[in-house]
Enzyme design. Structure first.
Site, short mmCIF file in Angstrom:
data_model
loop_
_atom_site.label_atom_id
_atom_site.label_comp_id
_atom_site.label_asym_id
_atom_site.label_seq_id
_atom_site.Cartn_x
_atom_site.Cartn_y
_atom_site.Cartn_z
N LYS A 1 42.05 42.27 43.89
CA LYS A 1 40.85 41.54 43.71
C LYS A 1 39.65 42.28 44.22
O LYS A 1 39.73 43.16 45.18
CB LYS A 1 40.80 40.19 44.60
N SER B 1 38.15 31.85 42.27
CA SER B 1 37.60 33.17 41.95
C SER B 1 38.44 34.15 41.54
O SER B 1 38.00 35.36 41.25
CB SER B 1 36.39 33.47 43.11
N SER C 1 40.75 29.68 45.96
CA SER C 1 40.20 30.68 45.22
C SER C 1 41.69 31.68 44.78
O SER C 1 41.58 32.55 43.63
CB SER C 1 39.12 31.55 45.51
#
Length: 492
Positions: free
Chosen positions: A82, A157, A181
């Site tokens: 990420k 996210s 997330s």
């Protein structure tokens, strides 16, 4: 045996076994994943940064390690990170224009552990800007699409991480979880996502959103894969003041007991996490999943009450924005990152830097946090939210004196249409209703598939007590092996 061009379909455990036996090479595996990226990435849009040349070089190095016998189960396995975790010399943007050209001079501990293990990192995954969002529509660069239906959101996210693994563009990913997330996009994309106990995985090198809530965790195709990743990234880190010192000389193999079943386990269903606000297909799938645990020998209490959890979202949207308003104050256009170059005073420069560099959701949360921390409102909002946090944590501690695992849906709804909730922040925030309580309490939780509706995956959410990852993974693995939901893959 899979064809060379189909190797991207494998799980980590399958690929690791074949690599160890020298039935395939890491170069072949990585090349298959890169070919898959070239095939579907224009539709999924899960990446922010890809480096194919470095990935092949890393795969060649992994093959050399395997040839000499110097390898781990993660050696030669291609995956993604990420884009809020730093890697030396690799662009790290948090999907924000304010960090568009930032290249960090150091590497996050969790990422470094993967590199040391010989894993192959292909690139950085898209995300909601500074990890603030539930759909990956808040990225400053582009929107990621759900591989099961390209008109749906992948969640957020860590939507890029989940979509990439679901689409076969990487065998694994690292995500970060502040209020759900990792788990929420894992549910939307039909993969396995885990948030470990707070402090189990180092946060050093993770660009902060809300420091007391953020936690790095694995995204994989299977529960076993998540356990294998956690074996590598967990452990004490002196570079992180919130890392658990009790782990310093206490390494755990999370795969060792994963197949021991759930017979004798006590499982509780949190009744506050069900109701009219949960869509019927989700409610039905999770209810059937809980019944499956009964069939496997677990004892289930269908009526467990944790009354303070219904206030978790309200507390979260005071605590997390408050911490964000402090953490994001460093982006002022002076030290690093984007800097407005117009004429005016220093204060005008800082104001314009943030006004242009931050997206609307980030600014919204900064405003919320600054307000909650301001004189005259601190006691009424922030202090009260901290008191609610203590109540939630206490209720979980009491519950885990009676139960091994607690169950909720991962999300109250199926993946929703792109753009359908961007104008309604409160409706968007509702996506994290079931996942936020675990972050508030700092305890581990995992999401895995338990059904489908309208061709879209549904997530089962299992929560454990502090440092109960072994038990949590065992329960998840037992359910996964007793069902076939995890064998389905999206057709892009």
């Amino acid at each position: 045996m899979k064809k060379t061009d189909e190797l991207y379909e494998m799980t980590i455990s399958e690929a690791s076994s074949m690599l160890a036996k020298k039935e395939i090479s890491s170069v072949e595996l990585t090349s298959s994943v890169i070919a898959r990226i070239e095939q579907v990435e224009s539709k999924v849009k899960g990446f922010l940064y890809i480096n194919k040349e470095d990935a092949i070089q890393s795969a060649e190095n992994a093959d050399k390690r395997i040839k000499t016998g110097d390898f781990t189960p993660m050696t030669g396995i291609p995956g993604v990170i990420k884009d809020n975790m730093c890697i030396t010399g690799v662009p790290t943007t948090c999907a924000s224009k304010i960090l568009e050209n930032f290249v960090p001079p150091y590497t996050a501990t969790a990422v470094q552990k993967l590199l040391d293990s010989g894993a192959v990192l292909i690139g950085k995954a898209n995300m909601d800007e500074f990890a603030m969002g539930s759909s990956t529509e808040n990225s400053a660069f582009h929107v990621t699409h759900n591989p099961w239906n390209l008109q749906k959101v992948p969640g957020g996210s860590s939507g890029g991480s989940a979509a990439i693994v679901s689409a076969g563009e990487g065998l694994f990913a690292l995500g970060s979880d502040t209020g759900g997330s990792i788990r929420q996009p894992a549910a939307f994309c039909g993969v396995v996502g885990m948030k470990p106990t707070y402090g189990l995985v180092s946060r050093y090198g993770l660009i902060a959103f809300a420091s007391s809530l953020d936690q790095i965790g694995p995204v994989g195709k299977s529960v076993m894969d998540s356990a294998m990743i956690l074996n590598v990234i967990s452990g004490y880190d002196p570079m992180d003041s919130t890392s658990l010192r009790s782990l310093e000389n206490n390494a755990t193999d999370y795969t060792a007991t994963i197949d021991q079943g759930v017979s004798g386990m006590k499982i509780g269903v949190i009744k506050e996490m069900f109701g009219d606000w949960v869509d019927a297909p989700v409610n039905d799938a999770v209810t059937k999943a809980v019944s499956q645990f009964e069939d496997m020998g677990a004892t289930v209490d269908w009526d467990v009450s944790l009354p303070s959890t219904k206030y978790a979202m309200s507390a979260y949207y005071i605590l997390a924005p408050s911490e964000a308003s402090s953490n994001l104050a460093r982006y002022d256009g002076v030290k690093y990152g984007y800097s407005w170059d117009g004429e005016g005073s220093m204060w005008e420069g800082m104001e314009n830097t943030r006004g242009i560099g931050f997206g609307s959701e980030v600014k919204r949360r900064i405003f919320l946090g600054t307000y909650a921390l301001s004189a005259g409102y601190y006691d009424a909002y922030y202090k009260k939210a901290q008191e609610v946090r203590t109540l939630i944590k206490t209720e979980f501690e009491e519950a885990f004196k009676k139960f091994d695992i607690l169950v909720t849906p991962t999300t109250p709804s199926l993946p929703f249409e792109l753009g359908s909730k961007t104008s309604d922040p409160l409706e968007m925030y509702r996506s994290d209703m079931c996942t936020i309580p675990a972050n508030i309490a700092g305890i581990p939780a995992i999401s895995l598939q338990c059904g489908f509706s309208e061709g879209l995956p549904i997530g089962l959410h299992l929560i454990g007590g502090a440092l109960s990852e072994e038990k949590l993974l065992r329960a998840a693995y037992s359910f996964e092996q007793a069902t076939d939901w995890h064998n389905r893959v999206p057709q892009i």
